[in-house]
Design a protein around this motif. Sequence first.
Motif, short mmCIF file in Angstrom:
data_model
loop_
_atom_site.label_atom_id
_atom_site.label_comp_id
_atom_site.label_asym_id
_atom_site.label_seq_id
_atom_site.Cartn_x
_atom_site.Cartn_y
_atom_site.Cartn_z
N LEU A 37 0.83 -1.21 0.00
CA LEU A 37 0.00 0.00 0.00
C LEU A 37 0.86 1.26 0.00
O LEU A 37 0.50 2.28 -0.60
N GLU A 38 1.99 1.19 0.69
CA GLU A 38 2.90 2.34 0.66
C GLU A 38 3.39 2.59 -0.76
O GLU A 38 3.47 3.74 -1.22
N THR A 39 3.70 1.52 -1.44
CA THR A 39 4.15 1.65 -2.83
C THR A 39 3.03 2.25 -3.69
O THR A 39 3.26 3.11 -4.54
N PHE A 40 1.79 1.79 -3.45
CA PHE A 40 0.66 2.32 -4.22
C PHE A 40 0.45 3.80 -3.93
O PHE A 40 0.17 4.59 -4.83
N ARG A 41 0.60 4.18 -2.66
CA ARG A 41 0.41 5.59 -2.30
C ARG A 41 1.44 6.48 -3.00
O ARG A 41 1.10 7.56 -3.49
N GLU A 42 2.70 6.02 -3.06
CA GLU A 42 3.72 6.80 -3.73
C GLU A 42 3.43 6.93 -5.22
O GLU A 42 3.66 7.98 -5.83
N ALA A 43 2.90 5.84 -5.79
CA ALA A 43 2.62 5.85 -7.23
C ALA A 43 1.46 6.76 -7.58
O ALA A 43 1.35 7.25 -8.72
N THR A 44 0.56 7.01 -6.63
CA THR A 44 -0.63 7.84 -6.91
C THR A 44 -0.61 9.13 -6.11
O THR A 44 -1.65 9.77 -5.93
N ALA A 45 0.60 9.55 -5.65
CA ALA A 45 0.69 10.74 -4.80
C ALA A 45 0.24 12.00 -5.51
O ALA A 45 -0.23 12.96 -4.89
N SER A 46 0.36 12.03 -6.85
CA SER A 46 -0.02 13.24 -7.59
C SER A 46 -1.53 13.39 -7.74
O SER A 46 -2.02 14.45 -8.14
N GLU A 47 -2.27 12.38 -7.41
CA GLU A 47 -3.73 12.43 -7.55
C GLU A 47 -4.36 12.82 -6.21
O GLU A 47 -4.08 12.19 -5.19
N ASP A 48 -5.18 13.87 -6.23
CA ASP A 48 -5.88 14.31 -5.02
C ASP A 48 -7.37 14.01 -5.18
O ASP A 48 -8.08 14.67 -5.95
N PRO A 49 -7.90 13.02 -4.47
CA PRO A 49 -9.32 12.66 -4.64
C PRO A 49 -10.29 13.74 -4.17
O PRO A 49 -11.48 13.70 -4.48
N ARG A 50 -9.76 14.75 -3.41
CA ARG A 50 -10.63 15.80 -2.90
C ARG A 50 -10.51 17.11 -3.67
O ARG A 50 -11.11 18.12 -3.29
N ALA A 51 -9.75 17.08 -4.76
CA ALA A 51 -9.53 18.31 -5.52
C ALA A 51 -10.84 18.86 -6.09
O ALA A 51 -11.12 20.06 -5.98
#
Length: 387
Positions: A364-378
């Motif tokens: 999950l940490e790896t997944f979070r780093e891979a999707t860090a540029s995406e903000d679901p609350r933007a």
Amino acid sequence: MSTKDFVEKDYYKVLGVPKDATEAEIKKAYRKLARENHPDANKGDASAEARFKEISEANDILGDPKKRKEYDDARALFGNGGFRAGGPGGGSFNFDLGDLFGGAQAGAGGFGGGIGDVFGGLFNRGGGAGRTQPRRGQDIESEVTLSFTEAIEGATVPLRMSSQQPCTACSGTGDKNGTPRVCPTCVGTGQVSRGSGGGFSLTDPCVDCKGRGLIAENPCEVCKGSGRAKSSRTMQVRIPAGVSDNQKIRLRGKGAPGERGGQNGDLYVVVHVDDHPVFGRKDDNLTVTVPVSFWEAALGGEIKVPTLGGPAVTLKLPAGTPNGRTMRARGKGAVRKDGTRGDLLVTVEVAVPKELDDKAREALETFREATASEDPRAELFQAAKGA
């Protein structure tokens, strides 16, 4: 049409046919006269319009075999000296046809209960004493609690009911000797008429016999002269498939028995339905909430969904399915009145694991780093600013 008009009008003369005319002759005469006097063919002619109404009224009576017989019987009884109203040459007493007919409501083609029914209630064939009227049995209301599955699929359940039944001690007569007499006040009808002015009359239950039409000279000790006694019975009742909570079902003729040949009352069953631990209901559809893992919602795939009383169904979960999305399994819902079934509404609930082992956490940490540029609350904040 008043009772007096019904008896005194000569509908045979209106149609110009003899009293022994066949149905075909009556129909032919009516059609001919209707064409000649129709308002469309005699615009502005009030007399033709009145004549047309009279012709239609005559055909409505004579064109119906049952109404024609009632009309003939009434004229034979009242039109030929059987009874005479008071007045010149009419005898010494004042006789009101409205009283005789008990306030029966006249419709377009006769009386609400039928003249034959009224005659039968007032006079027997011997022409002397009155005879009692049939009396409808009481309606009964009961309750039943079904499981969720029984309500959807239908069930046969036993119902224990208490109601007023004919007293077995006096065979329902109210008299311990079984020989009640006809009530002299209402002449056995169980009802009395009273004038209300304007030529109208109202009908009330007879107070002397309490609406039974009979009076017990030697009241039965069990039913106290009422002819009815409380009785309990168990009945197997079929509850149809698809009933809902608090629905009331009417079962015709399953209530208390009638008196003197009267119809049975009806049974009303109020249905209560227990909750189900898995399924819910929305109209004709069933509902179920199915948990899915995060990766199933993100990557998509196939999931198995339980059905009520049947095998599981497989639904395709699209990639990127959001939490709370509802899908539909057709034909797996509640039974409708026409025999078809509603659907099963499947709501997806993304399950979040309460605990993670080291391997899962690392992934999950790896997944979070891979999707860090995406903000679901933007989009949420963008919309809030624009509001």
